[in-house]
Design a protein around this motif. Structure first.
Motif, PDB file in Angstrom:
ATOM      1  N   ASP A  57     -51.499  35.331 -46.861  1.00 19.11           N
ATOM      2  CA  ASP A  57     -50.792  34.251 -46.171  1.00 19.11           C
ATOM      3  C   ASP A  57     -49.995  34.817 -44.997  1.00 19.11           C
ATOM      4  N   HIS A  58     -49.323  35.953 -45.215  1.00 20.58           N
ATOM      5  CA  HIS A  58     -48.568  36.590 -44.137  1.00 20.58           C
ATOM      6  C   HIS A  58     -49.512  37.152 -43.068  1.00 20.58           C
ATOM      7  N   LEU A  59     -50.597  37.748 -43.501  1.00 16.79           N
ATOM      8  CA  LEU A  59     -51.546  38.351 -42.570  1.00 16.79           C
ATOM      9  C   LEU A  59     -52.130  37.306 -41.627  1.00 16.79           C
ATOM     10  N   PHE A  60     -52.560  36.168 -42.179  1.00 19.88           N
ATOM     11  CA  PHE A  60     -53.140  35.116 -41.349  1.00 19.88           C
ATOM     12  C   PHE A  60     -52.109  34.584 -40.350  1.00 19.88           C
ATOM     13  N   PHE A  61     -50.878  34.423 -40.818  1.00 16.99           N
ATOM     14  CA  PHE A  61     -49.857  33.866 -39.934  1.00 16.99           C
ATOM     15  C   PHE A  61     -49.558  34.807 -38.778  1.00 16.99           C
ATOM     16  N   ALA A 120     -51.348  37.177 -37.523  1.00 17.40           N
ATOM     17  CA  ALA A 120     -52.487  37.280 -36.614  1.00 17.40           C
ATOM     18  C   ALA A 120     -52.518  36.088 -35.664  1.00 17.40           C
ATOM     19  N   LEU A 121     -52.224  34.907 -36.202  1.00 15.57           N
ATOM     20  CA  LEU A 121     -52.207  33.721 -35.353  1.00 15.57           C
ATOM     21  C   LEU A 121     -51.028  33.747 -34.390  1.00 15.57           C
ATOM     22  N   VAL A 122     -49.938  34.370 -34.791  1.00 16.53           N
ATOM     23  CA  VAL A 122     -48.800  34.571 -33.884  1.00 16.53           C
ATOM     24  C   VAL A 122     -49.260  35.322 -32.634  1.00 16.53           C
ATOM     25  N   GLY A 123     -50.048  36.369 -32.840  1.00 17.33           N
ATOM     26  CA  GLY A 123     -50.537  37.148 -31.706  1.00 17.33           C
ATOM     27  C   GLY A 123     -51.429  36.345 -30.782  1.00 17.33           C
ATOM     28  N   ILE A 124     -52.235  35.451 -31.352  1.00 18.21           N
ATOM     29  CA  ILE A 124     -53.117  34.616 -30.530  1.00 18.21           C
ATOM     30  C   ILE A 124     -52.310  33.547 -29.796  1.00 18.21           C
ATOM     31  N   ALA A 125     -51.400  32.889 -30.509  1.00 14.73           N
ATOM     32  CA  ALA A 125     -50.582  31.849 -29.877  1.00 14.73           C
ATOM     33  C   ALA A 125     -49.713  32.412 -28.762  1.00 14.73           C
ATOM     34  N   ALA A 126     -49.292  33.671 -28.911  1.00 10.94           N
ATOM     35  CA  ALA A 126     -48.446  34.297 -27.895  1.00 10.94           C
ATOM     36  C   ALA A 126     -49.166  34.448 -26.557  1.00 10.94           C
ATOM     37  N   LEU A 127     -50.508  34.442 -26.585  1.00 12.59           N
ATOM     38  CA  LEU A 127     -51.279  34.562 -25.352  1.00 12.59           C
ATOM     39  C   LEU A 127     -51.010  33.394 -24.410  1.00 12.59           C
ATOM     40  N   PHE A 128     -50.600  32.263 -24.962  1.00  8.69           N
ATOM     41  CA  PHE A 128     -50.441  31.057 -24.164  1.00  8.69           C
ATOM     42  C   PHE A 128     -48.991  30.835 -23.759  1.00  8.69           C
ATOM     43  N   GLY A 163     -51.368  26.738 -37.270  1.00 10.70           N
ATOM     44  CA  GLY A 163     -52.807  26.516 -37.178  1.00 10.70           C
ATOM     45  C   GLY A 163     -53.122  25.187 -36.515  1.00 10.70           C
ATOM     46  N   GLY A 164     -52.369  24.147 -36.884  1.00 11.26           N
ATOM     47  CA  GLY A 164     -52.568  22.836 -36.278  1.00 11.26           C
ATOM     48  C   GLY A 164     -52.244  22.828 -34.797  1.00 11.26           C
ATOM     49  N   ALA A 165     -51.215  23.601 -34.416  1.00 11.88           N
ATOM     50  CA  ALA A 165     -50.847  23.684 -33.000  1.00 11.88           C
ATOM     51  C   ALA A 165     -51.981  24.277 -32.180  1.00 11.88           C
ATOM     52  N   LEU A 166     -52.601  25.351 -32.689  1.00  9.43           N
ATOM     53  CA  LEU A 166     -53.730  25.942 -31.965  1.00  9.43           C
ATOM     54  C   LEU A 166     -54.949  25.033 -32.007  1.00  9.43           C
ATOM     55  N   LEU A 167     -55.157  24.379 -33.122  1.00 11.73           N
ATOM     56  CA  LEU A 167     -56.292  23.465 -33.247  1.00 11.73           C
ATOM     57  C   LEU A 167     -56.214  22.339 -32.223  1.00 11.73           C
ATOM     58  N   SER A 168     -54.995  21.928 -31.873  1.00  8.15           N
ATOM     59  CA  SER A 168     -54.818  20.827 -30.920  1.00  8.15           C
ATOM     60  C   SER A 168     -55.323  21.178 -29.524  1.00  8.15           C
ATOM     61  N   GLY A 169     -55.384  22.482 -29.225  1.00 10.00           N
ATOM     62  CA  GLY A 169     -55.847  22.898 -27.910  1.00 10.00           C
ATOM     63  C   GLY A 169     -54.797  22.798 -26.822  1.00 10.00           C
ATOM     64  N   ARG A 170     -53.538  22.564 -27.195  1.00  5.14           N
ATOM     65  CA  ARG A 170     -52.458  22.449 -26.219  1.00  5.14           C
ATOM     66  C   ARG A 170     -51.442  23.561 -26.446  1.00  5.14           C
ATOM     67  N   ALA A 171     -51.066  24.246 -25.391  1.00  7.66           N
ATOM     68  CA  ALA A 171     -50.054  25.297 -25.489  1.00  7.66           C
ATOM     69  C   ALA A 171     -48.694  24.682 -25.775  1.00  7.66           C
ATOM     70  N   GLY A 209     -57.314  28.416 -35.220  1.00  8.00           N
ATOM     71  CA  GLY A 209     -56.266  27.526 -35.711  1.00  8.00           C
ATOM     72  C   GLY A 209     -56.732  26.683 -36.877  1.00  8.00           C
ATOM     73  N   ALA A 210     -57.964  26.195 -36.786  1.00  8.96           N
ATOM     74  CA  ALA A 210     -58.516  25.371 -37.871  1.00  8.96           C
ATOM     75  C   ALA A 210     -58.629  26.161 -39.165  1.00  8.96           C
ATOM     76  N   ALA A 211     -59.079  27.415 -39.059  1.00 10.89           N
ATOM     77  CA  ALA A 211     -59.237  28.251 -40.250  1.00 10.89           C
ATOM     78  C   ALA A 211     -57.901  28.486 -40.944  1.00 10.89           C
ATOM     79  N   VAL A 212     -56.878  28.821 -40.164  1.00  6.18           N
ATOM     80  CA  VAL A 212     -55.560  29.102 -40.743  1.00  6.18           C
ATOM     81  C   VAL A 212     -54.903  27.820 -41.253  1.00  6.18           C
TER      82      VAL A 212
END
Length: 214
Positions: free
Chosen positions: A46-50, A52-60, A103-111, A188-191
């Motif tokens: 649970d921590h690992l997935f979160f 990792a997604l932090v790193g992806i979301a930070a790109l935006f 995950g939902g925030a990334l799934l939405s496609g909006r920064a 985002g959908a996966a997480v």
């Protein structure tokens, strides 16, 4: 991506969520603390997935290096508070929600924007850190300062590295350059799916406890 989501759900359902590298042995030295701090986020999916997604979301955001650091800093604060005996409430539920929300925030496609992202990372970081602090709080007799230092160092370094690595891989290997990218949305959908699973699992456990206690 269906295989990735299936694997993620399967991993989240395993007892590995509660494991750490010392297999229950007490932490007694700086090295023990460091090893546990490094391994705990990797074994806790649970921590690992979160993170990792932090790193992806930070790109935006305009702070792709500082944004993951905000999560790590808050996580260390939450861990320190737990060590001091101050636990965050319903943290396992909030951690599950954190997967769903980010995950939902990334799934939405909006920064989300830089400031909301920093607030989100830091807020959820406190709860993830409190969960990491359980490893020390549960140890009979407590842990010394050297163990605490090693544990916090391991936690901070490995999670920051995971976040940066996830962001780098998403950008360089998967071509993720904007929030609307299909690969970012699939991640985002996966997480988010893992978050839904954990929330349902928590609700099921609470329902069973209520029935058995009735």
């Amino acid at each position: 991506m269906k295989k990735l989501l299936t694997a993620a759900l399967a991993l989240a359902a395993t007892p590995a969520l509660a494991h750490h590298p010392l297999a229950g042995a007490p932490m007694e030295t700086f090295g023990h603390g460091l090893l546990s701090g490094v391994g705990h986020p990797i074994l806790g999916f649970d921590h690992l997935f979160f993170v990792a997604l932090v790193g992806i979301a930070a790109l935006f955001t305009t702070r792709r290096l500082a944004a993951p650091a905000a999560y790590v800093a808050a996580m260390l604060v939450g861990c320190g508070l737990m060590y001091a005996g101050v636990a965050m409430p319903i943290k396992e539920t909030v951690i599950a929600i954190s997967l769903l929300v980010l995950g939902g925030a990334l799934l939405s496609g909006r920064a989300l924007g830089t400031v909301p992202t920093l607030v989100l990372f830091a807020g959820f970081g406190l709860f993830h850190g409190s969960a990491f602090g359980d490893a020390m709080a549960a140890q009979e007799g407590g842990v010394g300062g050297a163990v605490l230092l090693g544990y916090l160092l391991g936690l901070g370094v490995v999670q920051y590295a995971i976040a940066l690595a996830a962001g780098w891989l998403a950008e360089k290997a998967m071509g993720v350059t904007e929030a609307a990218s299909i690969n970012a949305r699939l991640a985002g959908a996966a997480v988010a799916g893992v978050g839904v699973f954990l929330i349902l699992e928590t609700a099921e456990g609470a329902a069973l406890a209520a029935l058995l206690g009735a």
